[in-house]
Design an enzyme around this catalytic site. Structure first.
Site, PDB file in Angstrom:
ATOM      1  N   ASP A  13      36.310  45.215  45.737  1.00 36.34           N
ATOM      2  CA  ASP A  13      36.399  45.063  44.276  1.00 36.34           C
ATOM      3  C   ASP A  13      37.010  46.288  43.601  1.00 36.34           C
ATOM      4  OD1 ASP A  13      34.969  42.559  44.481  1.00 36.34           O
ATOM      5  OD2 ASP A  13      33.146  43.744  44.699  1.00 36.34           O
ATOM      6  N   LYS A  16      42.350  46.037  44.162  1.00 33.49           N
ATOM      7  CA  LYS A  16      43.488  45.942  45.085  1.00 33.49           C
ATOM      8  C   LYS A  16      44.497  44.895  44.630  1.00 33.49           C
ATOM      9  CE  LYS A  16      40.891  44.988  48.590  1.00 33.49           C
ATOM     10  NZ  LYS A  16      39.589  45.100  47.902  1.00 33.49           N
ATOM     11  N   GLY A  40      37.858  37.644  46.006  1.00 37.92           N
ATOM     12  CA  GLY A  40      38.902  37.199  45.098  1.00 37.92           C
ATOM     13  C   GLY A  40      39.613  38.357  44.423  1.00 37.92           C
ATOM     14  N   HIS A  41      40.845  38.108  44.032  1.00 32.65           N
ATOM     15  CA  HIS A  41      41.631  39.087  43.285  1.00 32.65           C
ATOM     16  C   HIS A  41      41.880  38.546  41.885  1.00 32.65           C
ATOM     17  CE1 HIS A  41      43.455  40.901  47.220  1.00 32.65           C
ATOM     18  NE2 HIS A  41      42.274  41.386  46.924  1.00 32.65           N
ATOM     19  N   GLN A 222      38.061  42.781  50.824  1.00 32.18           N
ATOM     20  CA  GLN A 222      36.899  43.674  50.872  1.00 32.18           C
ATOM     21  C   GLN A 222      37.308  45.147  50.893  1.00 32.18           C
ATOM     22  OE1 GLN A 222      36.811  41.131  53.606  1.00 32.18           O
ATOM     23  NE2 GLN A 222      35.795  39.677  52.298  1.00 32.18           N
TER      24      GLN A 222
END
Length: 432
Positions: A13, A16, A40-41, A222
């Site tokens: 988190d 990225k 998730g991004h 991650q």
């Protein structure tokens, strides 16, 4: 630089997705080398918010996107993501899934949730998306791979074989309802018909791109401290997010990697269970969580927030061989009178160390030793150049770089793509 790895330097988190989205503007191919749809991004582009779970964020820049052999893919989630992107006018024609990537099957999701419930207070805190069980079957050589989707006969045989065993586990171990072969096989074939065009030899694709001197960006899910082998076990993910895994996850040699960019927040967050030495208490945590929007992209879970941990960051720099750092969400710290930064741990025997403990019991009992740095009152909303940073903010950045002995190349000052300071096209250290 032809091959650059972007790796999370904390517990995930770190932002990225935004950094990869930024660097993708100057890349030809963007690859995801491990992980599943639990991570998730969130990316903001042109006033729109995109939440990606499987597809690399380079898709928003119109780049060739690859899901490598190190990933586990949930067909239903992947297809839903493609539909959402297509519905918003974004082409998904240039997405390639490694035939060696393993699939998350319906029984994996059920087993994941049932395992967490059985563990009770000892649960790891997974997202219950089936990622761990899928990787377990991969290691046990019982998995179903993306290439199995290419042949309906083979796919049905593998589903039949797997269900024969999994139904026994579901009924007798987890007390769950068994799954019907016809229902599961029929659903898998429906997914297969849509997924087959995306399955390809991604190792060859990336190798040919590198030989042609095209720019390749490799992203993991991650973060370093969730690495299966080097993270805070057992509170880890089921794969290897560290930079070394980019080579195996995509299928290229390690000598092909030119640079490793670590991404770290200006503070720290953690989702789920596990030790967290610098976790904030009371109003400070609530304030940072709200200002930073620290809620899971996929689950919506609140993230635990803490002061920046330089002991853990040094460890991430060592494990990944970081070339440089991207420091994100510096703007979230604006308005605080003082900033605490953990520089050492105090261990159970009273000794102090600046190195990450090698043994789990030592880390579980580690107490942070802080240095206090002055905060800054002004917001960073209007800062468009390094020279415009408040003096205290620049001091904070320089302090982190010096303590970790890794140059900082990018500084995030807001959620939008353009709110990044630094020499992002080449990922070189910052200079005034």
């Amino acid at each position: 630089m032809p091959a650059t790895v972007v790796v999370g330097a904390q517990w995930g988190d770190e932002g990225k997705g935004k950094i990869v989205d930024l660097l993708a503007q100057r890349s030809d191919i963007v690859c995801r080398y491990q992980g599943g749809p639990n991570a998730g991004h969130t990316i903001m582009v042109g006033g729109e918010t995109f939440k990606l779970r499987h597809v690399p964020s380079g898709i928003l820049a119109g780049k060739t996107c690859v899901l490598g052999a190190g990933c586990v893919v949930d067909p239903e989630v992947f297809l839903a993501e493609l539909d959402d992107l297509n519905g918003r006018g974004i082409s998904t024609d240039d997405i390639h899934v490694s035939g060696n990537a393993h699939l998350i099957m319906p029984w994996h999701v059920v087993i994941d949730g049932a395992t967490e419930r059985k563990l009770g207070k000892l649960q790891i805190g997974t997202t219950r998306r089936g990622i761990g069980p899928a990787y377990a079957d991969k290691a046990a050589r019982l998995g179903i791979r993306a290439q199995d989707l290419l042949d309906p006969k083979i796919l049905r045989q593998k589903v039949d074989t797997a269900l024969t065993e999994k139904n026994v586990w579901l009924e007798r171990v987890y007390g769950a309802q068994s799954m019907d072969l016809e229902v599961v096989a029929g659903r898998c074939e429906e997914h297969a018909q849509r997924l087959r065009p995306y399955v390809s030899d991604t190792s060859l694709l990336v190798d040919q791109a590198l030989r042609a001197d095209r720019s390749v960006l490799l992203e993991g899910a991650q973060g370093t401290l969730l690495d299966l082998d080097h993270g805070t076990y057992p509170f880890v993910t089921s794969s290897n997010p560290i930079a070394a895994a980019a080579a195996t996850g995509i299928g290229i040699g390690p000598t092909r990697i030119d640079a490793v960019l670590g991404v770290t927040k200006a503070y720290v967050t953690r989702v789920g269970e596990g030790p967290f030495p610098t976790e904030m208490e009371g109003p400070a945590q609530v304030r940072v969580r709200e200002l930073g929007g620290e809620f899971g992209t996929v689950t919506g879970r609140e993230r635990r927030c803490g002061w920046l941990d330089l002991v853990a960051l040094r460890y991430a720099a060592r494990l990944n061989g970081l070339s440089s750092l991207a420091l994100t969400k510096l703007d979230v710290l604006s308005g605080l009178d003082e900033l605490l930064v953990c520089t050492r741990y105090r261990l159970r025997d009273g000794s102090e160390t600046e190195h990450f403990p090698a043994h789990q019991s030592d880390f579980h009992h580690a107490e942070p030793i802080y240095e206090t740095l002055p905060g800054w009152k002004t917001t960073l909303d209007e800062v468009d150049d390094l020279s415009e940073l408040p003096a205290a903010a620049r001091r904070y950045v320089d302090y982190v770089a010096a303590e970790v002995n890794v140059p900082i190349s990018l500084i995030g000052t807001g959620r939008e793509r353009e709110r990044v300071l630094g020499d992002w096209p080449s990922v070189n250290p910052l200079e005034d």
